[in-house]
Write a protein that holds these residues in place. Sequence first.
Motif, PDB file in Angstrom:
ATOM      1  N   LYS A  70      12.555  22.750 154.934  1.00  0.00           N
ATOM      2  CA  LYS A  70      12.555  23.770 153.524  1.00  0.00           C
ATOM      3  C   LYS A  70      12.714  22.818 152.086  1.00  0.00           C
ATOM      4  O   LYS A  70      12.241  23.159 151.334  1.00  0.00           O
ATOM      5  CB  LYS A  70      13.916  24.560 153.810  1.00  0.00           C
ATOM      6  CG  LYS A  70      13.489  25.528 154.695  1.00  0.00           C
ATOM      7  CD  LYS A  70      14.796  26.730 154.391  1.00  0.00           C
ATOM      8  CE  LYS A  70      14.367  27.808 155.421  1.00  0.00           C
ATOM      9  NZ  LYS A  70      15.584  28.578 156.024  1.00  0.00           N
ATOM     10  N   THR A  71      13.196  21.600 152.463  1.00  0.00           N
ATOM     11  CA  THR A  71      13.443  20.893 151.189  1.00  0.00           C
ATOM     12  C   THR A  71      12.341  19.596 151.308  1.00  0.00           C
ATOM     13  O   THR A  71      12.546  18.959 150.221  1.00  0.00           O
ATOM     14  CB  THR A  71      14.949  20.153 151.091  1.00  0.00           C
ATOM     15  OG1 THR A  71      15.057  19.680 152.296  1.00  0.00           O
ATOM     16  CG2 THR A  71      15.854  21.511 150.797  1.00  0.00           C
ATOM     17  N   GLY A  72      11.475  19.712 151.959  1.00  0.00           N
ATOM     18  CA  GLY A  72      10.548  18.559 151.952  1.00  0.00           C
ATOM     19  C   GLY A  72      10.967  17.156 152.527  1.00  0.00           C
ATOM     20  O   GLY A  72      10.184  16.150 152.317  1.00  0.00           O
ATOM     21  N   GLN A  73      11.924  17.194 153.324  1.00  0.00           N
ATOM     22  CA  GLN A  73      12.558  15.909 153.557  1.00  0.00           C
ATOM     23  C   GLN A  73      12.225  15.602 155.209  1.00  0.00           C
ATOM     24  O   GLN A  73      12.875  14.501 155.562  1.00  0.00           O
ATOM     25  CB  GLN A  73      14.268  15.957 153.342  1.00  0.00           C
ATOM     26  CG  GLN A  73      14.597  16.176 152.081  1.00  0.00           C
ATOM     27  CD  GLN A  73      14.001  15.502 150.893  1.00  0.00           C
ATOM     28  OE1 GLN A  73      13.958  14.146 151.169  1.00  0.00           O
ATOM     29  NE2 GLN A  73      13.045  16.027 150.283  1.00  0.00           N
ATOM     30  N   GLY A  74      11.336  16.308 155.745  1.00  0.00           N
ATOM     31  CA  GLY A  74      11.010  16.006 157.116  1.00  0.00           C
ATOM     32  C   GLY A  74      11.905  16.419 158.167  1.00  0.00           C
ATOM     33  O   GLY A  74      11.951  15.976 159.391  1.00  0.00           O
ATOM     34  N   ASP A  75      12.779  17.522 157.711  1.00  0.00           N
ATOM     35  CA  ASP A  75      13.711  18.227 158.645  1.00  0.00           C
ATOM     36  C   ASP A  75      13.431  19.611 159.204  1.00  0.00           C
ATOM     37  O   ASP A  75      14.611  20.511 159.209  1.00  0.00           O
ATOM     38  CB  ASP A  75      15.117  17.980 158.147  1.00  0.00           C
ATOM     39  CG  ASP A  75      15.384  18.732 156.883  1.00  0.00           C
ATOM     40  OD1 ASP A  75      14.076  18.881 156.489  1.00  0.00           O
ATOM     41  OD2 ASP A  75      16.401  18.560 156.369  1.00  0.00           O
ATOM     42  N   GLY A  76      12.216  20.048 159.539  1.00  0.00           N
ATOM     43  CA  GLY A  76      11.785  20.944 159.979  1.00  0.00           C
ATOM     44  C   GLY A  76      12.449  21.282 161.359  1.00  0.00           C
ATOM     45  O   GLY A  76      12.882  20.421 161.937  1.00  0.00           O
ATOM     46  N   THR A  77      12.309  22.655 161.681  1.00  0.00           N
ATOM     47  CA  THR A  77      13.079  23.167 162.995  1.00  0.00           C
ATOM     48  C   THR A  77      12.503  22.297 164.168  1.00  0.00           C
ATOM     49  O   THR A  77      13.268  21.729 165.006  1.00  0.00           O
ATOM     50  CB  THR A  77      12.891  24.474 163.247  1.00  0.00           C
ATOM     51  OG1 THR A  77      11.539  25.061 162.811  1.00  0.00           O
ATOM     52  CG2 THR A  77      13.858  25.307 162.225  1.00  0.00           C
ATOM     53  N   ILE A  78      11.434  22.038 164.159  1.00  0.00           N
ATOM     54  CA  ILE A  78      10.810  21.349 165.558  1.00  0.00           C
ATOM     55  C   ILE A  78      11.209  19.952 165.503  1.00  0.00           C
ATOM     56  O   ILE A  78      11.375  19.368 166.468  1.00  0.00           O
ATOM     57  CB  ILE A  78       9.076  21.450 165.821  1.00  0.00           C
ATOM     58  CG1 ILE A  78       8.359  20.995 164.543  1.00  0.00           C
ATOM     59  CG2 ILE A  78       8.762  23.040 165.899  1.00  0.00           C
ATOM     60  CD1 ILE A  78       6.990  20.588 165.228  1.00  0.00           C
TER      61      ILE A  78
END
Length: 231
Positions: A127-135
């Motif tokens: 969500k914040t573009g930091q590479g911490d998406g759900t998958i």
Amino acid sequence: MSKKYLNRLSKLAIVAVVFSFTSCKEEGGLAPEYMPDMYRSPSIETYVDYGELRGNYSDTNYTNKMSARQPVKGTIHRGFLPYGYENTPEGYAAAGENLKNPIVFSDDILDDGKKLYGMFCVHCHGKTGQGDGTIVQRGKFPPIPVKFLPTLDLAEGKMFHTITYGKGLMGSHSPQLNKEERWKLVHFIRAKFMEKVPAITASVEVAVVEEAIVETVETVEEVIQTEANGH
Ligand code: HEC
């Protein structure tokens, strides 16, 4: 004749019929087609050679009778502009140097970009573009090596190139996003996460144009007024 005997006879007859279908072959090694329509649809289909069946040309009368000719090599479909940069490190560098976002930045574009990001990118980039998406959080995908931060020095052409062809573990998104949508995403990521909002926004441009129109109208009115007074 006993019932049992009859039963056996009918079974034998079925076996004989099936055998007769499978055993004989036509000239050219093809088995007869029991229901030819099932092999070759009677409806006209694109690029089908009606004389050919599984590599064999059984009926020369129909050979090469296609419903449409293959397009000439290099044909491009209407409204489509090819992307002129190759999927190579050189192409990536050149895209970074030469490509500029052709879409004028505006709040609407930002909204469109946000929607697209939510559909195609957020599960990896977060969500914040930091590479911490759900998958990534669930351990289904390795950590994303890129964080969209104001400090990230990444030309917009390179971003477009990556969305087009993919990079590393990121796949190409050109089949599902047209060029316009890809550029909208570039705007969104840069404005939202990298704090790189283009200096001239569409709303500013519109305001400038509107101001100019008002000034012109005022001048015209003044001229009319002066002329009217003079007479
Ligand atoms: C399956 C996960 C995944 C998805 C979905 C995904 N990305 Fe990526 N993205 C990555 C990875 C991994 C990298 C790092 C590539 C590398 O440098 O090896 C990356 C890198 C990037 C970069 C940096 C490119 C560069 O040139 O260094 C941009 C920009 C980007 N992605 C945009 C997007 C956009 C926009 C979307 C949605 C349309 C998207 N990504 C969808 C995984 C993904």
